[in-house]
Structure formats: C-alpha cells, structure tokens
Design an enzyme around this catalytic site. Structure first.
Site, PDB file in Angstrom:
ATOM      1  N   ARG A  40       0.792  -1.220   0.000  1.00 13.75           N
ATOM      2  CA  ARG A  40       0.000   0.000   0.000  1.00 13.75           C
ATOM      3  C   ARG A  40       0.835   1.287   0.000  1.00 13.75           C
ATOM      4  O   ARG A  40       0.610   2.165  -0.809  1.00 13.75           O
ATOM      5  CB  ARG A  40      -0.914   0.038   1.240  1.00 13.75           C
ATOM      6  CG  ARG A  40      -1.964  -1.042   1.276  1.00 13.75           C
ATOM      7  CD  ARG A  40      -2.988  -0.742   2.351  1.00 13.75           C
ATOM      8  NE  ARG A  40      -3.849  -1.883   2.630  1.00 13.75           N
ATOM      9  CZ  ARG A  40      -4.865  -1.861   3.484  1.00 13.75           C
ATOM     10  NH1 ARG A  40      -5.128  -0.761   4.158  1.00 13.75           N
ATOM     11  NH2 ARG A  40      -5.605  -2.928   3.689  1.00 13.75           N
ATOM     12  N   HIS A  86      -8.299  -3.881  -6.687  1.00 11.84           N
ATOM     13  CA  HIS A  86      -7.920  -3.200  -5.435  1.00 11.84           C
ATOM     14  C   HIS A  86      -9.122  -3.146  -4.483  1.00 11.84           C
ATOM     15  O   HIS A  86      -9.806  -2.115  -4.375  1.00 11.84           O
ATOM     16  CB  HIS A  86      -7.435  -1.783  -5.752  1.00 11.84           C
ATOM     17  CG  HIS A  86      -6.637  -1.154  -4.644  1.00 11.84           C
ATOM     18  ND1 HIS A  86      -5.348  -1.512  -4.354  1.00 11.84           N
ATOM     19  CD2 HIS A  86      -6.957  -0.184  -3.751  1.00 11.84           C
ATOM     20  CE1 HIS A  86      -4.893  -0.792  -3.347  1.00 11.84           C
ATOM     21  NE2 HIS A  86      -5.862   0.026  -2.957  1.00 11.84           N
ATOM     22  N   TYR A 130     -19.672  12.878 -10.407  1.00 14.12           N
ATOM     23  CA  TYR A 130     -19.716  14.109 -11.195  1.00 14.12           C
ATOM     24  C   TYR A 130     -18.479  14.310 -12.067  1.00 14.12           C
ATOM     25  O   TYR A 130     -18.531  15.033 -13.057  1.00 14.12           O
ATOM     26  CB  TYR A 130     -19.849  15.324 -10.273  1.00 14.12           C
ATOM     27  CG  TYR A 130     -21.097  15.313  -9.425  1.00 14.12           C
ATOM     28  CD1 TYR A 130     -22.364  15.293 -10.008  1.00 14.12           C
ATOM     29  CD2 TYR A 130     -21.010  15.326  -8.041  1.00 14.12           C
ATOM     30  CE1 TYR A 130     -23.504  15.284  -9.222  1.00 14.12           C
ATOM     31  CE2 TYR A 130     -22.140  15.318  -7.247  1.00 14.12           C
ATOM     32  CZ  TYR A 130     -23.397  15.293  -7.840  1.00 14.12           C
ATOM     33  OH  TYR A 130     -24.520  15.284  -7.068  1.00 14.12           O
TER      34      TYR A 130
END
Length: 850
Positions: A40, A86, A130
């Site tokens: 990570r 992921h 959006y």
C-alpha cells in the site's frame, strides 16, 4: 426441529497447537507491517507507483480509456479498479485518482481530468459521480509494451484475473513525479523532478556507469516542484542525493511592487510545494491581528486560473525588508524533508540519486530484453509463414491441384506437408489462403515483407546479442520521451545568503532602557542625554503616570541579548531591539508582549549574555543577605516565560547579580550603609533552585542594596549612592577581606540627610553614571565628578532630587565605550562636608546558612 445455533465452544478442534501470545502477536504484526509496506504505502523503484496507482492505470488501460478516447465517469473507473484489482474501498482509490490528475500535486499528471478535482486552497474534489477522467498521454508511456511479456503478472485478489507486478515505465517516474507515503515504522517523501533533467542524468549514467553524484547533479539541478517556488541553497540538495535523506528549504516566489501614495506591496506568485494557500493567507491575517507581524495594512488573494497572486499591502512608512523577512520566517518558507525510500525487490531501501537511477536502468534493461525476445519470436513466426507462402507461390499450380483433389482440409494439409515439406503451421496457413492471394502482385508484396521481417530479426538478434546495442535502444527511447514531454524547469535554486532579520536592520547603538513598577518599558539613545556635573537635577527621562514609579534604568546595546533577573528570582531573556524606541517624554509601552512579568515583579539586574565564558558563574545576592553562585551554562536555554534563577523565601527578593570566574572577591552592601568583602570560594556552586548561603548578617530592618565583584588588582572605586541623591567613591582596596556572613564594615552614613543606600557600583574616573529618579528624572554624569573619600563618610550631592522624589536606579557606562566628551553642562555643585572615618569596626562574625 430445533432452531438453536450450536455453541462453537462445544465443537472439538481437530488439533490444538500451544503458542506464546507474544510470539503470535510479534509475527502477526510483522505480517501486517510488511503487507502495508509492500502492498500500500511505498512505491516501487522501477515504475515509481504504489499498487493503487498502478492498478488504476492498468484498469483504465483494460477499459480502453486512453488519451485518444472520450472521458469516462470516475465512478466507473473506481468501480472497475475496486472490483477487479484493489478491494480496499472506493475512497482510497478515488483519492489516488484525483491526485494523479492535480497539476499542483503531480509534476506531470498521469490522468487527464474533467470537472472539479480540488484546488491549492485545500478544496476537495467533487464526488466521483460528477467527475470524469481518462489517461494522459504520458501515462501511456508507463504502460507501453505491457502486452509483450515485458513484466511479470500475478493473479488478482480473487484469482480471476492477472495484473502486472510493475509497469514497463518508459521514463524514471519515481523521480519525475515523486511520491509520499507513511508505512509502518517508515515513511517516504520523494520530491518531483524535471523530466528532461532526469532523462539526461539517466543517459549520463548509462554512458558512464562510474559517474558520481556530483556528475549526475550537473544534469539534475534539484527537485522541480509543480508549484514552482525556490529551493534555498545547494548543500541540502547534495545531501539528499548523496545519502537519500535531506532537508530542503523551499521559499515562495514574490516581488515587491511600488504602489500608490509612496507605499509598497509584496506580491506572492508561487508557493512552496504542498502549501494550502487559503490556510496560509488566514494565518498571515491572524498574525497581523495578534501583532506578531507589523506594517501590513491589507491582505488579498487575487489568484485565478492563470496562477497564484496573493497581495500583501504595507502601511506607509513600514519597513518592507522587515515585513518581508518576517513573512519568510513564519509563512513563506517551508522545509521539505527528503526521504528517498522505495521498494527494491520487494524490500524497502533508502536510495541515493545514483542508486535510484541504477535500479531504473536495470529495470529497463530487463524490459527491453524481454520485449526484444517477444518481438523476435513474433518476427521469426511471421518469417516462417512467409517462407511457406513464397514456396507455395513457386509451386502454385501443383499446390492448387493437390488441395482441389483432397477429400477435406485435413487431407489437404497432410498432402502439403508430405509433398512439399511444409510445416504444420505453414500447411494450415496455405489451406486457409484465398485464391486472390496467388496473384503476381501479392507475390511481390510477400517478398518485400519477408525482407523486412528478416531485417527486423537481425536487428533484434543484435540487440539481444550485445549489451551495448541494448543500452543504445534504452537511450534512444529516453531521448524520444524527452523530445515529446520535456518542459522548462519551474523551481529555481537560489544561493543561501541568509535572510535580513529585524536585528540586521536596527542600527547598532547604545541605549538607555527604562522600566517602571507597572511594567512600562522603552528605550532611548544615550546621545539624548549630555553629561552634566554632579548635583544637577537632570532632565525628564520618562513621563511616569500617577501611582507608578521608575523601577530600573540600564544601559544596553540594541543588538545585545540580555538576561534580566527580577526581584522574584526569575530570569528572562531579552533582545534589546525588541523594546520600542520612544522619546524622553514618553511613558513607554506595556511590557506584556516583551517580558511575561507577574504583578509586582521588577527587573533588578541585567547581564549581557556575551559576558559569559567557559567556567564562569552567575553570583546573586538577595535582600535578606543570601548569596549564591550558579554555573553560567545553566542559563543557556531560557524559556519565553522565564526560568528560576534562585529560590527565595517568603518576603525575600533578588537584589543584584554579577558574573564571576571563581577567583573574585564579593562585596555586599546594605541599605543601612554596611559592606562585607569575602572570597568567592566561600560560596560553593549550586543549582538554580537553591536558595544560597548567608552572605552578610543584617541587623534590624536592614536589607541588601547590591553587590560588586572585585579582586586584589582592582584599582576601581566602590560608588555608593543613597536614596536622597548623595554618594561617594571609595577605593575597593579599603574594604578588607573578611569571612562570609559577618556584620561587615561601615561604608556610608545613612542618616536623615542621605537616606538608605540605593545602589553600589564599581567604577573608574572615566566611567559615566546614569542616575534616574522614581518620578522619571534622568541624569548622566562622570564618575570622576564624585570625590574619592574613605569609608564611613557622608558623601556629596550626586543628583538634586525633589523632596517627594528619590533615586530609583543607577547604571554605569564604561569609559572605554565612550567617545571624547566636551564641556560638562549644569555645573551645580552642592557639596556637603565629608565626614571622618569611623574608627571602630563591627565585630566579624561568621556562620554557614544554606
């Protein structure tokens, strides 16, 4: 039928293995830490990407969202990445996607965005439903040749799909875009760099593997932040590149503009990397309102899409250099801590600049080798097919007849292999050929293609057979990337000439500092007070308000760093230039922002920190007769709120301080006119929290007025000044050494005329005295104006104080620091008859009282 759930504790275990809990927790924590480190938080040195970034780009590539396609909703990209590669939550994936699209976070953004993706003011991006995105063209360079077996693949989290362990990375992305992250027990913070500079350094390393970090720095000048600004000094850059760690000072870019009405303004156009612009403006405003920064009249953020523009308007008469450097100290300069930590073969490692580039070159060498092998296999396969087609064209009639007479396709392939010695792949291809491909024109095209494929095979074999040719390919491809994406450096590197501080802009001069009991303070140039003859009334030195009195006056240089000892036993550090300069007739300003004094706390002694040398002591005397010595090194670190200099009993006060070296004699004088002289060694060194030992035995309501440090070779005189303005000088040699804690000898008569002793000082004839009364009258006179007489005398008029006034403080200006003076003013000679010495001396007593 029972619906009860069986108790799991009733089920017998297949096997039980005893394990120490500390061993299990240690191993589990190590497993967790390594998972975070490798999976990570840390980037791979080869492609400069963390797993989440690599998976986002790979998912976009698999979805066909390249730089040539239309933008796609970010929610779609995040969903595909999370579902296939992921599984750690959409928020983390979207945050990583957003950062790859921010031109103020990434030097070369890897994602081309559409919509609100946040700002330098800390505004968050719009929701993923959006916003839209697609890969930027430079990101495609990281994925180039991925399909040619250039890197290893591993199964995804549910073994349904394959994902790359690393991307081919056609340019050194770790250095170009940098990286930051916090793992377990370690962190990385790699600054971004200019693409062209990094590629030039990589090529230089390929051409000269023995090149040094200094040699690489001829190409890589330093980090190149997307927000521009300036890096101060080159030493920190070299340290970061040579060791993998360093601390860079990054300074905003600004300019000073002339403005209306003879005023100036500071216009900030570039900010240090990762600075929140809105928060910076807010904090500057807070400092202005709190009085931390003076001289600013207005502050505006005029930034737009074209760039940063923060305007700081200055007041008329403000010192632009002071304001500018105050802003640099507090807001416009940041430290970027470089930690060049990345994964090398799955293990975290701090890398130098050369090691980072070496790892990248090694990766590209492997990528180009595997790609060449893949292309060679493809070319050889194609050449094999083309050879079969050419042979078929040479025997076209026999081939066509054989195929026509065969029962089926399988029989045709068998016949071709037996009759014409075709391979199975060639026979299968020929059987599938269309009749139109047997024309003479088609034959010419096949021959040309075959020649091209043969040339490609030779080229690939040369690459695989020569390390030099392979490195040439890497170099050529890097130059092509540079030609396509290189741009100008944004971050400048400026030499560290130091900043001009407030202190640098203050003229270095001697001043008087006046403090009152109500903590009003000011400074005045010494030149404001001409020397007078003794006995004068002096001139106004401070307009003391009603019910306030002058507590102390002392001489200092504007650049001095002073230790201020108070009657409460505290010590504070003070920079003289921080005290406001005001006129003689001004009252002064409240000292609350300069010294954090308690109510009733007054400065009683001043020590210049320049006076300290090794093995020196601060020797103190209290009102109740205690004396203590403390090593000077214990006063090195003074807090803004002060520290304890001496522990005092209730009702006691710290009166005076001297710096000694262990070889001095101490002279302690009392308000009642007594003095005692004893060897400094009689007072052992003790800590700051100690009370001290008895220095002089006081009688009645007598109290200590001050102390002086001297030695046998000292030819100075002891100046004694009383509350009513009388005083005298007596050679220090007339005060013989006694044992500590005796009653001492009579120094001056303290009758109704003289009043009690206010101060004692060691002076020469050339020294000047600064005497100030409680009502604010100040007088400067030569010490030589006061007669030298014996002990136990009345003294002469030093300052003519009013009946309702009194001497508050006396300070000495050393004669060596004075310019030659002219005639003295105010020749007012009010001598009183000098008394005779007292022929009797008090009995000497001594006892130790810590």
């Amino acid at each position: 039928m029972s619906s009860e759930v069986p108790d799991p504790t009733d089920i017998d275990a297949q096997s039980v293995e005893p394990v120490r809990i500390e061993d299990e927790m240690e191993q589990s924590y190590i497993d967790y830490a390594m998972s975070v480190i490798a999976g990570r938080a840390l980037p791979d040195v080869r492609d400069g990407l963390k797993p989440v970034h690599r998976r986002i780009l790979y998912a976009m590539n698999e979805m066909g969202i390249t730089s040539n396609t239309s933008h796609r909703k970010c929610s779609s990209i995040v969903g595909e990445t999370m579902g296939d590669y992921h599984p750690h939550g959409d928020r983390a994936i979207y945050d990583a996607l957003v950062r790859m699209a921010q031109d103020f976070s990434m030097r070369y953004p890897l994602v081309d965005s559409q919509g609100n993706f946040g700002s330098m003011d800390g505004d968050p991006a719009a929701a993923m439903r959006y916003t839209e995105a697609r890969m930027d063209s430079i990101a495609e360079e990281l994925l180039e040749d991925l399909e040619k077996d250039t890197v290893d693949f591993s199964s995804n989290y549910d073994d349904r799909l394959q994902e790359p362990d690393v991307l081919p990375a056609a340019f050194p992305n770790l250095l170009v875009n940098g990286s930051s992250g916090i793992a377990v027990g370690m962190s990385t913070n790699i600054p971004p760099h200019n693409l062209g500079e990094v590629i030039d350094a990589t090529i230089a390393l390929i051409e000269d593997p023995e090149i040094t970090v200094e040699g690489l720095m001829e190409h890589v000048k330093g980090p190149d932040f997307p927000t521009g600004a300036n890096i101060v000094g080159r030493d920190a850059i070299y340290s970061a590149y040579a060791t993998g760690r360093g601390r860079l000072r990054v300074r905003a870019e600004f300019e000073i503009e002339e403005w209306k009405n003879d005023r100036e303004r500071i216009v900030i156009t570039e900010l240090p990397y990762q600075t929140n612009k809105a928060r910076m403006v807010e904090r500057i405003a807070e400092d202005v309102n709190d009085g931390e920064i003076e001289g600013i009249s207005d502050l505006r953020d005029e930034s737009d899409r074209d760039g940063v523009r923060v305007v700081v308007e200055l007041k008329r008469g403000a010192n632009t250099e002071v304001v500018k450097n105050r802003l640099l100290e507090t807001h416009l300069e940041r430290t970027f801590g470089v930690i060049n930590l990345a994964l090398v073969d799955g293990q975290p490692q701090v890398l130098t600049l050369k090691e980072t580039l070496e790892e990248y070159v090694s990766h590209r060498r492997e990528v180009v080798r595997r790609r060449s092998e893949y292309d060679l296999n493809e070319a050889e396969e194609r050449a094999h097919i083309l050879e079969g087609r050419l042979r078929a064209l040479e025997n076209v009639e026999s081939v066509v007849e054989l195929i026509r007479n065969s029962e089926d396709r399988s029989a045709a392939k068998t016949g071709l292999r037996e009759e014409f010695d075709f391979s199975e792949r060639q026979a299968d291809h020929i059987v599938r050929m269309q009749l139109g491909s047997l024309t003479s024109m088609e034959s010419t095209e096949i021959e040309e293609e075959y020649e091209e494929v043969q040339a490609e095979i030779e080229h690939l074999e040369a690459i695989l057979g020569s390390e030099e040719r392979l490195l040439e390919v890497i170099t050529d491809e890097l130059r092509a990337i540079k030609d396509e994406y290189d741009d100008d450096r944004r971050t400048s590197i400026v030499e560290d000439h130091g900043t001009v501080t407030h202190e640098d802009l203050i003229p270095e001069e001697d001043v008087f500092v006046v403090m009152t009991e109500d903590d009003y303070v000011k400074r005045m140039p010494i030149d404001s007070f001409d020397p007078q003859r003794r006995g004068g009334k002096g001139i106004i030195g401070a307009d003391v308000k009603e019910d306030d009195r002058v507590a102390t006056v002392f001489r200092a240089n504007t650049h001095d760093y002073l230790l201020c000892f108070t009657n409460h036993g505290q010590v504070y550090q003070l920079k003289t230039y921080e005290i406001p300069e005001m006129s003689r007739t001004a009252r002064g300003k409240s000292a609350v922002n300069i010294l954090d004094l308690d109510k009733g706390e007054n400065i009683t002694a001043i020590v210049d920190t320049d006076a300290f040398e090794d093995d020196e002591y601060v020797t103190m005397a209290t009102r109740d007769g205690y004396v203590k010595r403390t090593a000077g090194e214990e006063f090195d670190n003074i807090l803004s709120t002060g520290i304890i200099a001496a522990s005092l009993e209730e009702g006691d006060e710290l009166v005076d301080v001297e710096v000694t070296d262990g070889t001095k004699d101490i002279v302690v004088a009392t308000e009642g006119g007594m003095t005692i002289r004893f060897d400094e060694d009689e007072v052992r060194s003790m800590g700051r929290n100690a009370r001290g030992v008895g220095g002089i035995k006081l009688e009645g309501d007598d109290a200590v007025a001050g102390l002086v440090a001297t030695d046998e070779a000292d030819d100075r005189a002891l100046l004694t000044v009383t509350r009513n303005g009388y005083g005298k000088r007596t050679l220090l040699s007339e005060y013989r050494t006694q044992s500590r804690y005796g009653k001492g000898l009579i120094d001056i008569k303290t009758n109704d005329r003289n009043g009690p002793v206010t101060a004692v000082k060691a002076v020469t004839e050339d020294d000047h005295l600064v005497i100030m009364s409680e009502d604010g009258q100040i007088m400067r006179t030569r010490a030589g104006e006061i007669s030298t007489v014996g002990r136990n005398t009345m003294g002469v008029t030093v300052m003519d104080v009013a009946s309702d006034d009194a001497v508050a403080s006396v300070d000495v200006i050393p004669g060596t620091s004075l310019e030659p003076e002219g005639d003295l003013e105010a020749d007012v000679d009010v001598d009183a008859d000098a008394g005779t010495e007292d022929e009797t001396e008090p009995t000497i007593e001594s006892e130790d009282d810590e």
